[in-house]
Scaffold this motif. Structure first.
Motif, PDB file in Angstrom:
ATOM      1  N   PHE A  20       5.912 -50.931  24.616  1.00 60.59           N
ATOM      2  CA  PHE A  20       6.744 -49.702  24.312  1.00 60.59           C
ATOM      3  C   PHE A  20       6.388 -48.565  25.229  1.00 60.59           C
ATOM      4  N   ARG A  21       5.000 -48.306  24.915  1.00 60.83           N
ATOM      5  CA  ARG A  21       4.485 -46.953  25.519  1.00 60.83           C
ATOM      6  C   ARG A  21       4.028 -47.154  26.861  1.00 60.83           C
ATOM      7  N   GLY A  22       3.973 -48.212  27.427  1.00 64.49           N
ATOM      8  CA  GLY A  22       3.635 -48.480  28.774  1.00 64.49           C
ATOM      9  C   GLY A  22       2.407 -49.100  29.021  1.00 64.49           C
ATOM     10  N   ASN A  25      -0.756 -47.413  30.096  1.00 64.32           N
ATOM     11  CA  ASN A  25      -0.896 -46.112  29.691  1.00 64.32           C
ATOM     12  C   ASN A  25      -1.642 -45.987  28.204  1.00 64.32           C
ATOM     13  N   VAL A  26      -1.834 -47.046  27.610  1.00 64.36           N
ATOM     14  CA  VAL A  26      -2.466 -47.162  26.315  1.00 64.36           C
ATOM     15  C   VAL A  26      -3.446 -48.161  26.139  1.00 64.36           C
ATOM     16  N   ASP A  27      -4.341 -48.029  24.956  1.00 61.57           N
ATOM     17  CA  ASP A  27      -5.238 -48.823  24.896  1.00 61.57           C
ATOM     18  C   ASP A  27      -5.166 -49.633  23.524  1.00 61.57           C
ATOM     19  N   ILE A  28      -4.784 -50.945  23.940  1.00 62.47           N
ATOM     20  CA  ILE A  28      -4.251 -51.935  22.946  1.00 62.47           C
ATOM     21  C   ILE A  28      -5.255 -52.032  21.810  1.00 62.47           C
ATOM     22  N   MET A  81      14.576 -58.726  27.988  1.00 66.53           N
ATOM     23  CA  MET A  81      14.604 -59.088  26.756  1.00 66.53           C
ATOM     24  C   MET A  81      14.319 -57.899  25.984  1.00 66.53           C
ATOM     25  N   ALA A  82      14.753 -58.010  24.710  1.00 68.57           N
ATOM     26  CA  ALA A  82      14.178 -56.959  23.488  1.00 68.57           C
ATOM     27  C   ALA A  82      12.675 -57.274  23.536  1.00 68.57           C
ATOM     28  N   LEU A  83      11.887 -55.973  23.128  1.00 71.29           N
ATOM     29  CA  LEU A  83      10.817 -55.706  23.186  1.00 71.29           C
ATOM     30  C   LEU A  83      10.101 -56.795  22.078  1.00 71.29           C
ATOM     31  N   VAL A  84      10.821 -56.662  20.921  1.00 75.75           N
ATOM     32  CA  VAL A  84      10.192 -57.673  19.846  1.00 75.75           C
ATOM     33  C   VAL A  84      10.192 -59.023  20.392  1.00 75.75           C
ATOM     34  N   ASP A  85      11.655 -59.570  20.936  1.00 71.82           N
ATOM     35  CA  ASP A  85      11.473 -61.062  21.420  1.00 71.82           C
ATOM     36  C   ASP A  85      10.448 -61.213  22.367  1.00 71.82           C
TER      37      ASP A  85
END
Length: 147
Positions: A20-22, A25-28, A81-85
Motif C-alpha cells: 500500500f505504501r509503495g 518507499n518503505v522498510d518491510i 487485484m485487491a491488495l489483500v487478495d
C-alpha cells in the motif's frame, strides 16, 4: 486463533502495508516489527521466526511468485487485484512452492481463511480458485509424493 494463523495474519498485514505504501518507499522489516509488537503478543520465537523468514523469502522471490500468480489468473493483472487478495496469494504461493514444511492443503486453507477475514466478499473464492488450480497442477507432477 492458532499461533501460526496469527503469524500468517501478521505476514499478510505487513505485506499489505508494504504494498500500500509503495514497495520501494518503505522498510518491510520495520513494518513487520511494528505489527509483531502490536498484534503478536504471546507469539513464541518459532512463530516470530516464521513471520520474519516468510516475509524475507516472499520479498526475495517476489518476481517468481508474482509470475505464478499472473500465470494462474490470466483475466486479472496483479495491479488490478485487491491488495489483500494479492498479498494473500503471495503467501499461499510461497507456501505451496517454496516452503516445503507446510502441507499444500494447509497452505491453501490458511490462505482462504485469511482472505475471508481481511478481504472482500469474494476474496476467499478468488484465492481458492487460483491456489486450487496451482495445487491441481502440482499433484500432477511425477515427483509429487501423492502420485
Amino acid at each position: 486463533m492458532s499461533s501460526r494463523h496469527m503469524a500468517r495474519s501478521i505476514v499478510m498485514q505487513s505485506l499489505y502495508q508494504w504494498d500500500f505504501r509503495g514497495i520501494d518507499n518503505v522498510d518491510i522489516e520495520e513494518i513487520a516489527k511494528q505489527n509483531i509488537a502490536e498484534f503478536g503478543i504471546g507469539l513464541d520465537e518459532e512463530n516470530i521466526g516464521y513471520i520474519e523468514e516468510t516475509i524475507k523469502a516472499i520479498i526475495e522471490n517476489k518476481a517468481e511468485i508474482d509470475k505464478k500468480i499472473e500465470e494462474y489468473s490470466p483475466d486479472w493483472k496483479l495491479e488490478q487485484m485487491a491488495l489483500v487478495d494479492r498479498n494473500v496469494l503471495r503467501i499461499g504461493v510461497y507456501e505451496l512452492f517454496f516452503n516445503k514444511e507446510i502441507p499444500e492443503k494447509v497452505a491453501i486453507n490458511e490462505a482462504i481463511e485469511i482472505a475471508k477475514n481481511f478481504g472482500g466478499q469474494s476474496s476467499g473464492k478468488f484465492v481458492n480458485g487460483i491456489l486450487g488450480a496451482m495445487y491441481n497442477d502440482i499433484v500432477k507432477t511425477p515427483d509429487h509424493p501423492t502420485t
